[in-house]
Design an enzyme around this catalytic site. Structure first.
Site, short mmCIF file in Angstrom:
data_model
loop_
_atom_site.label_atom_id
_atom_site.label_comp_id
_atom_site.label_asym_id
_atom_site.label_seq_id
_atom_site.Cartn_x
_atom_site.Cartn_y
_atom_site.Cartn_z
N ARG A 159 0.81 -1.23 0.00
CA ARG A 159 0.00 0.00 0.00
C ARG A 159 0.84 1.28 0.00
O ARG A 159 0.41 2.31 0.51
CB ARG A 159 -0.98 0.02 1.18
N SER A 237 -10.69 1.99 3.24
CA SER A 237 -10.02 1.52 4.46
C SER A 237 -9.17 2.63 5.04
O SER A 237 -8.27 3.14 4.37
CB SER A 237 -9.16 0.30 4.16
N GLU A 335 -4.18 4.94 5.97
CA GLU A 335 -3.95 4.72 4.54
C GLU A 335 -4.21 5.97 3.71
O GLU A 335 -3.44 6.29 2.81
CB GLU A 335 -4.79 3.56 4.03
#
Length: 345
Positions: A159, A237, A335
């Site tokens: 990520r 998320s 994130e």
């Protein structure tokens, strides 16, 4: 001044001092380069799906990416699909599945634009874009040159990427994906998806079937944008799944014996953030003022009424992070990109 809230999936964010839209790559480079010459703070805005903007807004120029274009060439048993940064990601996935190109079908339903995918190393259900990206064309604001970066130069990891680690340096202009010419999906690599499909891990299904299953799973979690579903008013998320060193993993095991985990090849351990959050006392639907954890998906923090502020959202995020750290000794990492704001310590 243009308010930024309508340009984010959270519906949060104050005004930009200056707002411009780029419909070609050349215009995008020119707008950013001109701002750099004036030493004007610059925010390059894509789909706003992985972004949290301060209530105070952004004291500079916001350049919205609206570039379009897709080109395709053959490379053996693959196609090279070069896509302008302003193209919609899920539309690209749908197009690839319809054309019989596989490699991105399990990332169906992810909101946002193509240009953000290498920055976040976007991924879901066992796939991530690092597996298919061949090249990223970007404007290097340090050298003031347009560069073509091969995948190995992009610093991809879970990520994140070299682009995310230094957000001020590159502006993504286009991305080239190498996709297999096949009606079949890549091997199914995610347990939940395999269960939904009724197959074993490592099996293949048609890409069309894989896409349909992923979309159904995502809708069930409020992770496909839907104006009628307040749970989708989120940034996806909010926390990544922590990757722990062997020592950190041993500490967590002493606190929570038998906790869910994925053992990684280098000895590290990945732990599901959703499990940590729920076990720390923050279930689906947990509410703090006008914001809440999604009623469908523990990792999504939502603005269900559309009346919250960014400060409200960050207060919930900080409470969840601190609660997990206190109970498990694990610090969750956000994130989404935070613009002119941060989680309070």
């Amino acid at each position: 001044m243009q308010t930024l809230a309508p340009y984010t999936t959270l519906g949060l964010g104050g005004p930009a001092r200056r707002f411009a839209e780029a419909v070609t790559a050349e215009q995008l480079v020119s707008l950013v380069a001109d701002a750099d010459r004036r030493a004007e703070p610059t925010l390059v805005l894509g789909g706003g799906s992985n972004l949290v903007v301060a209530d105070e807004g952004f004291d500079g120029v916001v350049v919205r990416v609206a570039t379009e274009g897709v080109s395709v060439s053959r490379d053996g048993e693959q196609v090279l699909v070069t896509v302008e940064a302003g193209e919609d990601w899920d539309s690209l996935v749908a197009h690839a599945v319809a054309e019989g190109w596989s490699g991105i079908e399990c990332m169906s339903g992810i909101p946002g634009l193509v240009g953000s995918t290498p920055i976040q190393n976007v991924g879901a259900y066992g796939q991530e874009v690092a597996q298919t990206i061949r090249c990223v064309r970007a404007y290097d604001r340090r050298t003031r040159q347009v560069v073509d970066l091969e995948a190995r130069q992009c610093g991809f990891s879970y990520r994140t990427s070299a682009f995310k680690r230094d957000l001020a340096r590159h502006v993504v202009l286009a991305v080239t994906y190498a996709l297999d010419i096949s009606q079949a999906s890549t091997p199914i690599a995610y347990k939940e998806l395999a269960g939904k499909l009724g197959v074993e891990l490592g099996e293949r299904v048609s890409s069309e079937r894989a896409r349909a299953a992923v979309l159904e799973l995502r809708r069930g979690k409020g992770m496909v944008l839907d104006p009628g579903d307040p749970d989708t008013r989120s940034a996806g998320s909010f926390f990544t799944n922590p990757i722990l060193s062997p020592a950190e993993a041993a500490d967590l095991e002493s606190r929570a014996p038998g906790h869910p985990r994925w053992d990684l090849p280098d000895g590290a351990v990945k732990v599901p953030a959703a499990w940590l959050i729920e076990q720390a006392g923050y279930p689906k639907g947990y509410t703090l003022g006008p914001v809440r954890i999604s009623t469908k998906h523990t990792l999504a923090l939502t603005n269900p009424s559309g009346q919250a502020t960014t400060a409200d959202l960050l207060a919930l995020a900080a409470e969840v992070r601190d609660g997990v750290r206190e109970k498990f000794g694990v610090t969750l990492v956000n994130e989404p990109v935070l613009v002119n704001c941060e989680l309070a310590e």
